[in-house]
Design a protein around this motif. Structure first.
Motif, PDB file in Angstrom:
ATOM      1  N   ASN A  44       0.865  -1.176   0.000  1.00 20.48           N
ATOM      2  CA  ASN A  44       0.000   0.000   0.000  1.00 20.48           C
ATOM      3  C   ASN A  44       0.904   1.229   0.000  1.00 20.48           C
ATOM      4  OD1 ASN A  44      -2.075   1.774   0.121  1.00 20.48           O
ATOM      5  ND2 ASN A  44      -2.789   1.153   2.147  1.00 20.48           N
ATOM      6  N   PRO A  45       1.136   1.841  -1.170  1.00 22.76           N
ATOM      7  CA  PRO A  45       2.091   2.946  -1.257  1.00 22.76           C
ATOM      8  C   PRO A  45       1.722   4.073  -0.311  1.00 22.76           C
ATOM      9  CG  PRO A  45       1.368   2.257  -3.437  1.00 22.76           C
ATOM     10  CD  PRO A  45       0.499   1.560  -2.459  1.00 22.76           C
ATOM     11  N   SER A  46       2.739   4.626   0.358  1.00 27.97           N
ATOM     12  CA  SER A  46       2.475   5.750   1.257  1.00 27.97           C
ATOM     13  C   SER A  46       2.059   6.975   0.452  1.00 27.97           C
ATOM     14  CB  SER A  46       3.739   6.064   2.060  1.00 27.97           C
ATOM     15  OG  SER A  46       4.770   6.463   1.181  1.00 27.97           O
ATOM     16  N   LYS A  47       1.459   7.961   1.147  1.00 27.15           N
ATOM     17  CA  LYS A  47       0.931   9.127   0.443  1.00 27.15           C
ATOM     18  C   LYS A  47       2.020   9.882  -0.307  1.00 27.15           C
ATOM     19  CE  LYS A  47      -2.491  12.714   1.134  1.00 27.15           C
ATOM     20  NZ  LYS A  47      -3.369  13.379   2.108  1.00 27.15           N
ATOM     21  N   GLY A  48       3.233   9.890   0.222  1.00 26.14           N
ATOM     22  CA  GLY A  48       4.336  10.600  -0.420  1.00 26.14           C
ATOM     23  C   GLY A  48       4.790   9.982  -1.720  1.00 26.14           C
ATOM     24  N   LEU A  80      -2.117  13.390 -14.069  1.00 26.66           N
ATOM     25  CA  LEU A  80      -1.262  13.843 -15.168  1.00 26.66           C
ATOM     26  C   LEU A  80       0.015  13.011 -15.239  1.00 26.66           C
ATOM     27  CD1 LEU A  80      -0.566  15.838 -17.428  1.00 26.66           C
ATOM     28  CD2 LEU A  80       0.430  17.353 -15.696  1.00 26.66           C
ATOM     29  N   GLN A  81       0.621  12.734 -14.081  1.00 30.53           N
ATOM     30  CA  GLN A  81       1.829  11.907 -14.077  1.00 30.53           C
ATOM     31  C   GLN A  81       1.521  10.492 -14.563  1.00 30.53           C
ATOM     32  OE1 GLN A  81       2.894  12.379  -9.958  1.00 30.53           O
ATOM     33  NE2 GLN A  81       4.185  14.175 -10.343  1.00 30.53           N
ATOM     34  N   TYR A  82       0.367   9.968 -14.183  1.00 24.84           N
ATOM     35  CA  TYR A  82      -0.065   8.630 -14.619  1.00 24.84           C
ATOM     36  C   TYR A  82      -0.196   8.582 -16.162  1.00 24.84           C
ATOM     37  CZ  TYR A  82      -3.531   4.808 -15.092  1.00 24.84           C
ATOM     38  OH  TYR A  82      -4.228   3.683 -15.466  1.00 24.84           O
ATOM     39  N   MET A 101      -7.334  -4.668 -12.015  1.00 25.61           N
ATOM     40  CA  MET A 101      -6.677  -4.069 -10.851  1.00 25.61           C
ATOM     41  C   MET A 101      -7.683  -3.536  -9.830  1.00 25.61           C
ATOM     42  SD  MET A 101      -3.691  -4.839 -11.488  1.00 25.61           S
ATOM     43  CE  MET A 101      -2.995  -4.173  -9.995  1.00 25.61           C
ATOM     44  N   LYS A 102      -8.916  -3.269 -10.268  1.00 27.01           N
ATOM     45  CA  LYS A 102      -9.952  -2.841  -9.318  1.00 27.01           C
ATOM     46  C   LYS A 102     -10.276  -3.935  -8.305  1.00 27.01           C
ATOM     47  CE  LYS A 102     -12.381   0.596 -12.153  1.00 27.01           C
ATOM     48  NZ  LYS A 102     -13.613   0.876 -12.932  1.00 27.01           N
ATOM     49  N   ARG A 103      -9.959  -5.182  -8.667  1.00 27.98           N
ATOM     50  CA  ARG A 103     -10.225  -6.298  -7.744  1.00 27.98           C
ATOM     51  C   ARG A 103      -9.263  -6.297  -6.563  1.00 27.98           C
ATOM     52  NH1 ARG A 103     -12.931 -10.573 -10.069  1.00 27.98           N
ATOM     53  NH2 ARG A 103     -13.011 -11.310  -7.909  1.00 27.98           N
ATOM     54  N   TYR A 104      -8.090  -5.651  -6.731  1.00 28.55           N
ATOM     55  CA  TYR A 104      -7.109  -5.590  -5.631  1.00 28.55           C
ATOM     56  C   TYR A 104      -6.385  -4.248  -5.722  1.00 28.55           C
ATOM     57  CZ  TYR A 104      -4.003  -7.659  -2.148  1.00 28.55           C
ATOM     58  OH  TYR A 104      -3.332  -7.957  -0.973  1.00 28.55           O
ATOM     59  N   PRO A 105      -7.065  -3.143  -5.366  1.00 31.83           N
ATOM     60  CA  PRO A 105      -6.577  -1.795  -5.683  1.00 31.83           C
ATOM     61  C   PRO A 105      -5.312  -1.351  -4.972  1.00 31.83           C
ATOM     62  CG  PRO A 105      -8.552  -1.703  -4.317  1.00 31.83           C
ATOM     63  CD  PRO A 105      -8.381  -3.132  -4.703  1.00 31.83           C
ATOM     64  N   ASN A 106      -4.954  -1.986  -3.875  1.00 28.77           N
ATOM     65  CA  ASN A 106      -3.782  -1.525  -3.121  1.00 28.77           C
ATOM     66  C   ASN A 106      -2.534  -2.354  -3.373  1.00 28.77           C
ATOM     67  OD1 ASN A 106      -5.124   0.642  -1.859  1.00 28.77           O
ATOM     68  ND2 ASN A 106      -6.050  -0.771  -0.392  1.00 28.77           N
ATOM     69  N   PRO A 120      -1.746   0.960  -8.166  1.00 28.84           N
ATOM     70  CA  PRO A 120      -1.816   1.213  -6.704  1.00 28.84           C
ATOM     71  C   PRO A 120      -1.221   2.545  -6.278  1.00 28.84           C
ATOM     72  CG  PRO A 120      -0.208  -0.493  -7.219  1.00 28.84           C
ATOM     73  CD  PRO A 120      -0.967  -0.232  -8.475  1.00 28.84           C
ATOM     74  N   TYR A 121      -0.404   3.171  -7.142  1.00 34.72           N
ATOM     75  CA  TYR A 121       0.221   4.453  -6.801  1.00 34.72           C
ATOM     76  C   TYR A 121      -0.638   5.649  -7.209  1.00 34.72           C
ATOM     77  CZ  TYR A 121       4.553   1.883  -5.915  1.00 34.72           C
ATOM     78  OH  TYR A 121       5.486   1.031  -5.401  1.00 34.72           O
ATOM     79  N   LEU A 122      -1.692   5.406  -7.989  1.00 35.50           N
ATOM     80  CA  LEU A 122      -2.525   6.507  -8.491  1.00 35.50           C
ATOM     81  C   LEU A 122      -3.401   7.080  -7.369  1.00 35.50           C
ATOM     82  CD1 LEU A 122      -3.502   8.143 -10.948  1.00 35.50           C
ATOM     83  CD2 LEU A 122      -5.179   6.331 -11.377  1.00 35.50           C
TER      84      LEU A 122
END
Length: 366
Positions: free
Chosen positions: A2-6, A12-14, A64-69, A206-208
């Motif tokens: 689960n990527p941290s908020k930082g 746009l980056q995505y 990926m919606k099945r396991y979003p994190n 998961p980073y979006l």
């Protein structure tokens, strides 16, 4: 995971990351490859390639919606067990590393061929090692910021092609479908490597930050790639005769050799230099995705150590092996087959399996 908020990326980056991974060295020979396959109807092939890649991209988002994190390897471990997850880590790591080497080495070959003929490929690759390491060690967020900085160069490349419209021969595009649909369908495969790269969404998702925009973002990313491909393919067709264009292997660079200014003798060299900066965006997101896989395989060390090790091994391999254009073409053919499996076959197959599992689970629930 689960990527941290930082470490999260903006929409746009995505978009820029997906577009960047697709827009690699495949652009340079693409107009010539399409012309050899189906003549000046190659632009139709690009639209078909965009349509197929967009459909597969949207399927990836649904998966990926099945396991979003988590990434795709976390998803496979969750639904099919840890051994399937381990195997998928190895497969994705191998795929990314081979793809990175293809682009990294091809970039050095182009620079050597057109600018620095007396410098070895390993030395040219070494020049990009430190910048790539510095960008990649910051993760997807840092790579996304790099893509944002280069957005002005991305706009400058199409603008630099405006003088090519001056002597355009639009008659070269007619008649449409001059050889029928069969050569067009056979040439669709030539666009596979050009559009491959959207599968990085398996690791970006998961980073979006705003995951509800993932589908729109991936459509915009694919469409931006299509626009660039269409622009330079049509420009090549209307500036070269239908017979001449089949003689060029690095068609895009040959196209820019047409442009001449009184104050600048080799405009093509300037374009190639700008393009070298853009190509770096192609393989560094895959480099970080490969590091995610190698870390999850249990290989010890910080991500920066993995990055440095992978890049150093690639430079060392080139120094020992010294592959030429023919070796690069063989590697490109191999990664085409690998890419078809990962980007175009795996998503619909996995989506169907997950749908069946979900339906079976619902029926089993009283």
């Amino acid at each position: 995971m689960n990527p941290s908020k930082g470490n999260q990326i903006t929409l746009l980056q995505y978009i820029l990351l997906i577009h960047s991974v697709q827009l690699g060295v495949g652009l340079i020979p693409l107009p010539g490859d399409l012309a050899r396959g189906c003549g000046t109807d190659g632009w139709i092939v690009l639209i078909i390639g965009w349509l197929v890649s967009t459909i597969c991209s949207l399927i990836i988002i649904q998966i990926m919606k099945r396991y979003p994190n988590g990434t795709i390897v976390d998803l496979l471990s969750h639904f099919f067990g840890k051994w399937v997850g381990k195997v998928s880590m190895v497969v994705f790591a191998c795929y990314f590393i081979i793809f990175i080497y293809l682009i990294y080495h091809r970039m050095a070959l182009l620079i050597q061929n057109w600018i620095m003929q007396q410098t070895s490929n390993s030395v040219l690759m070494l020049l990009f090692l430190v910048p790539a390491y510095m960008i990649t060690k910051g993760g997807f967020r840092m790579i996304g910021r790099y893509a944002e900085v280069l957005i002005f160069l991305s706009v400058a490349l199409p603008l630099s092609a405006i003088p090519l419209f001056k002597h355009a021969q639009w008659i070269h595009l007619l008649p449409i479908l001059k050889h029928g649909w069969l050569p067009i369908l056979h040439t669709v495969r030539s666009t596979i490597l050009a559009f491959v790269g959207f599968e990085i969404a398996f690791f970006l998702y998961p980073y979006l930050e705003k995951k509800e925009s993932a589908s729109i973002g991936i459509i915009v990313g694919n469409s931006a790639t299509l626009f660039i491909y269409l622009l330079f393919t049509v420009l090549s067709y209307i500036n070269f005769s239908p017979d001449d264009i089949t003689q060029y292997h690095n068609t895009l660079i040959s196209l820019f050799k047409i442009i001449e200014f009184r104050f600048l003798e080799r405009f093509d060299i300037l374009v190639l230099s700008l393009y070298s900066l853009l190509i770096v965006r192609t393989w560094i997101p895959m480099l970080y995705a490969a590091v995610i896989c190698t870390q999850q395989l249990g290989i010890k060390g910080q991500p920066r150590l993995h990055i440095l090790l992978i890049l150093t091994l690639m430079v060392g391999l080139t120094w020992i092996w010294n592959p030429g254009w023919n070796d690069s073409m063989e590697l490109s053919s191999f990664i085409e087959h690998f890419g078809i499996g990962i980007a175009f076959v795996m998503p619909p197959l996995l989506w169907a399996i997950l749908a069946v599992m979900r339906r079976s689970s619902r029926r089993a629930t009283p």
